[in-house]
Motif scaffolding. Structure first.
Motif, short mmCIF file in Angstrom:
data_model
loop_
_atom_site.label_atom_id
_atom_site.label_comp_id
_atom_site.label_asym_id
_atom_site.label_seq_id
_atom_site.Cartn_x
_atom_site.Cartn_y
_atom_site.Cartn_z
N GLU A 68 -75.23 36.64 -73.15
CA GLU A 68 -75.73 38.01 -73.11
C GLU A 68 -75.93 38.55 -71.70
O GLU A 68 -75.57 39.71 -71.43
CB GLU A 68 -77.05 38.15 -73.88
N PRO A 72 -71.16 39.05 -70.72
CA PRO A 72 -71.22 39.76 -72.02
C PRO A 72 -69.93 40.47 -72.44
O PRO A 72 -69.94 41.21 -73.42
CB PRO A 72 -72.34 40.77 -71.78
N ASP A 87 -77.27 33.23 -76.48
CA ASP A 87 -78.36 34.15 -76.17
C ASP A 87 -79.45 33.32 -75.49
O ASP A 87 -80.09 32.48 -76.14
CB ASP A 87 -78.89 34.81 -77.45
#
Ligand code: IPD
Ligand code: CA
Ligand code: CA
Length: 271
Positions: A68, A72, A87
């Motif tokens: 993330e 990303p 994540d």
């Protein structure tokens, strides 16, 4: 490397990441920033992403990563090649506000299918794992979905996007669910919502979110007996296991009724 060995390595990394997350909260001085206009992110999200990414690179050199904070870019999602989906902190708002629903989520995908997943909740001291075709566990004990068969008796998890304008249309489906189900929970960490379905604490979950939010948890829920899919059909040519629009994950018996109910809500048949 076998899937079991990959999971073992991912779990080891998630545990160390979890120790860093706890230590950071105990240390007390978080740096809070805003990204993409309205999303909260802390310096610890980035530091933990860096730690996980470096570990994965040294153990699995050259394997692609979707993380993330640091990587990303979703262009590779339709690719068949191996991919780590990470994540570093799922539940950043919880983390920054001192709540306990926080998790590290790591999944390994091959040929567009999630093969192993770990969701580790450092403050709750729970580690959920799953291996494709082999099952799902919480702290190494096998888990399975609840036996709930009726919408009326079901507890449903969901979440809302950071973009406040995108929240308003979701109120219609929320209304439909509140009027027909036992209640709603908004726990603030999608990965843990999916694990809650996997171990029977929730009977269903729906939300639109990003691959790093759900890749590991979706596998764990499916391996625990959940039916997984989407409220509306996925576009062609996309790895459906990494497509996060209108996810729907439930006990098999409430899947179809909940899907119909949400569609009814969306169509404006509830206020
Ligand atoms: C968020 C959480 C939340 C969900 C949001 C996600 P983050 O992830 O999973 O429960 O409702 O859609 O973005 O930002 O805390 O990693
Ligand atoms: Ca997340
Ligand atoms: Ca995150």
């Amino acid at each position: 490397m076998t899937l079991e060995e990959r999971l073992e390595q991912a779990t080891r990394i998630a545990h160390e990441a979890g120790r860093r997350i706890r230590a950071a909260r105990e240390g007390g001085s978080l740096q809070r920033n805003i990204k993409h206009g309205n999303e909260l992110v802390t310096d610890i999200d980035v530091a933990v992403d860096r730690y996980i990414s470096e570990q994965l690179e040294s153990l699995f050199p050259g394997e692609a990563r979707l993380t993330e904070e640091l990587s990303p870019d979703r262009r590779d999602l339709s690719d068949e090649k191996p991919l780590w989906v990470v994540d570093p902190i799922d539940g950043t708002v919880n983390f920054a506000h001192g709540h306990h629903h926080v998790a590290v989520s790591i999944a390994w995908v091959d040929k567009g299918r999630v093969q192993v997943g770990v969701v580790h909740a450092p403050f709750l001291e729970e580690t959920f794992t799953g291996i494709r075709g082999s099952g799902a566990w919480c702290n190494d004990e096998p888990i399975s979905v609840s036996g709930t068969r009726e919408l009326d008796a079901s507890l449903i998890g969901t979440g809302f996007p950071y973009d406040r304008d995108a929240r308003f249309p979701l109120l219609r489906r929320l209304h439909a669910v509140l009027e027909n189900c036992r209640d709603i929970r908004r726990n603030g960490a999608a990965a843990l919502d999916l694990c809650a379905v996997a171990c029977g604490r929730l009977d269903g979950y729906y939300e639109s979110c990003s691959p790093w939010d759900f890749a590991a948890g979706l596998l764990i829920a499916r391996e625990a007996g959940a039916r997984t899919g989407h409220v509306y059909d996925c576009p062609e040519g996309i790895a459906t296991e990494l497509y996060g629009e209108n996810l729907l994950v439930c006990t098999p018996e409430i899947y179809s009724p909940l899907k119909s109910l949400i569609k009814k809500g969306d169509s404006g048949q509830y206020r």
